[in-house]
Motif scaffolding. Sequence first.
Motif, mmCIF file in Angstrom:
data_model
loop_
_atom_site.group_PDB
_atom_site.id
_atom_site.type_symbol
_atom_site.label_atom_id
_atom_site.label_comp_id
_atom_site.label_asym_id
_atom_site.label_seq_id
_atom_site.Cartn_x
_atom_site.Cartn_y
_atom_site.Cartn_z
ATOM 1 N N ILE A 45 43.515 48.666 81.121
ATOM 2 C CA ILE A 45 42.344 48.086 79.606
ATOM 3 C C ILE A 45 41.696 46.880 79.915
ATOM 4 O O ILE A 45 42.232 46.292 80.988
ATOM 5 C CB ILE A 45 43.353 48.346 78.619
ATOM 6 N N PHE A 46 40.614 47.131 79.207
ATOM 7 C CA PHE A 46 39.832 45.964 79.275
ATOM 8 C C PHE A 46 40.780 44.718 77.736
ATOM 9 O O PHE A 46 40.546 45.081 76.511
ATOM 10 C CB PHE A 46 38.740 46.471 78.791
ATOM 11 N N THR A 47 40.799 43.768 78.167
ATOM 12 C CA THR A 47 42.218 43.154 77.652
ATOM 13 C C THR A 47 41.057 42.231 76.546
ATOM 14 O O THR A 47 41.666 41.483 75.563
ATOM 15 C CB THR A 47 42.744 41.453 78.337
ATOM 16 N N LEU A 66 38.278 43.053 75.454
ATOM 17 C CA LEU A 66 37.638 43.953 74.146
ATOM 18 C C LEU A 66 38.636 44.713 73.282
ATOM 19 O O LEU A 66 39.724 45.011 73.487
ATOM 20 C CB LEU A 66 37.315 45.600 75.093
ATOM 21 N N GLU A 91 36.871 49.583 71.341
ATOM 22 C CA GLU A 91 35.716 49.038 72.375
ATOM 23 C C GLU A 91 35.907 49.811 74.109
ATOM 24 O O GLU A 91 34.812 50.236 74.503
ATOM 25 C CB GLU A 91 35.141 47.576 72.789
ATOM 26 N N ASN A 92 37.393 49.586 73.585
ATOM 27 C CA ASN A 92 38.047 50.608 74.585
ATOM 28 C C ASN A 92 37.535 51.886 74.713
ATOM 29 O O ASN A 92 37.636 52.480 76.052
ATOM 30 C CB ASN A 92 39.391 50.229 75.217
ATOM 31 N N GLY A 152 42.674 44.070 73.236
ATOM 32 C CA GLY A 152 42.982 44.713 73.878
ATOM 33 C C GLY A 152 44.934 43.449 74.816
ATOM 34 O O GLY A 152 45.695 44.301 74.820
ATOM 35 N N GLN A 211 49.618 48.896 74.949
ATOM 36 C CA GLN A 211 48.266 48.944 75.941
ATOM 37 C C GLN A 211 48.697 50.616 76.352
ATOM 38 O O GLN A 211 47.003 50.970 77.059
ATOM 39 C CB GLN A 211 48.721 47.480 77.053
ATOM 40 N N SER A 247 45.622 52.881 77.040
ATOM 41 C CA SER A 247 45.067 53.702 78.297
ATOM 42 C C SER A 247 45.269 55.357 78.193
ATOM 43 O O SER A 247 43.995 55.854 78.912
ATOM 44 C CB SER A 247 46.300 52.697 79.837
ATOM 45 N N ARG A 289 42.082 56.239 76.288
ATOM 46 C CA ARG A 289 40.781 55.973 77.027
ATOM 47 C C ARG A 289 40.398 57.499 78.024
ATOM 48 O O ARG A 289 39.289 57.261 78.302
ATOM 49 C CB ARG A 289 40.655 54.074 77.650
#
Length: 233
Positions: free
Chosen positions: A87-89, A91, A95-96, A131, A139, A143, A146
């Motif tokens: 994941i984008f930490t 964002l 947003e993820n 994130g 998380q 994941s 997403r």
Amino acid sequence: MLEAEGLDVFYGKAQVLSGLSLHVARGEVVALLGRNGAGKTTTLKALMQMLPVARGTVRLSGTEITGAPPYRVARAGLGYVPEERRIFTQLTVRENLEVGRQKPREGVPAWTEEGLFALFPNLAERADAPGRALSGGEQQMLSIARTLMGNPACLLLDEPSEGIAPVIVAEMVRAIRRLKGEGLTILLSEQTLPFARAVADRVAVIDHGRVVFEGTFDALDAAPGIRADHLAV
Ligand code: ATP
């Protein structure tokens, strides 16, 4: 839906999968069980074509995908959630999800943010949190969520229960059951029998890169040798 026949995969000269065959029917949840190092992650990566398949074929909905680049495999409807949560930490949760959005797939209802928040209420509560502020379990859920934004027809989950708190494990079980209810086909890797039993219709046991048992949990219970010889106790 997803068919692997006779897969051989090597890391350098070391053969990690040997003639591995596996079938997941449409709408089915199958657990790939095996000890540490049995080859579960390698199997999922090989199905996703993230590793070169030296021999054998992989079919998704009847179409051969062996050797196709992973982005094409994803577009063809296979979603992959790795064990290490990607994941984008920086964002936020929202947003993820946006980053994962893909065009809707014909014949499959497209996932929306609302739909995913209903599936993972924990994420709804953290929608605007970055994130990095999420727990390990959250998380993991993000994941999965997403990947679902890509509207896969079949989902590969690598050890979704690994390293998450027991209360989140229960949430994960509920979410996987709901995904099955939505008609999604799922292959998930797992080390523990209880989690697999709670979510899966059938089980494939892997050891040293081959499937040594494929069947129902009842059949597995009736074959205690398989558990003793090929699974962690
Ligand atoms: P785990 O539960 O630890 O994730 P696993 O069942 O998913 O185990 P794999 O990660 O698929 O097992 O590994 C299968 C075998 O391949 C192991 O013996 C492992 O040491 C080896 N292996 C994995 N990745 C590599 C690599 N990049 N290079 C060489 N050998 C590897």
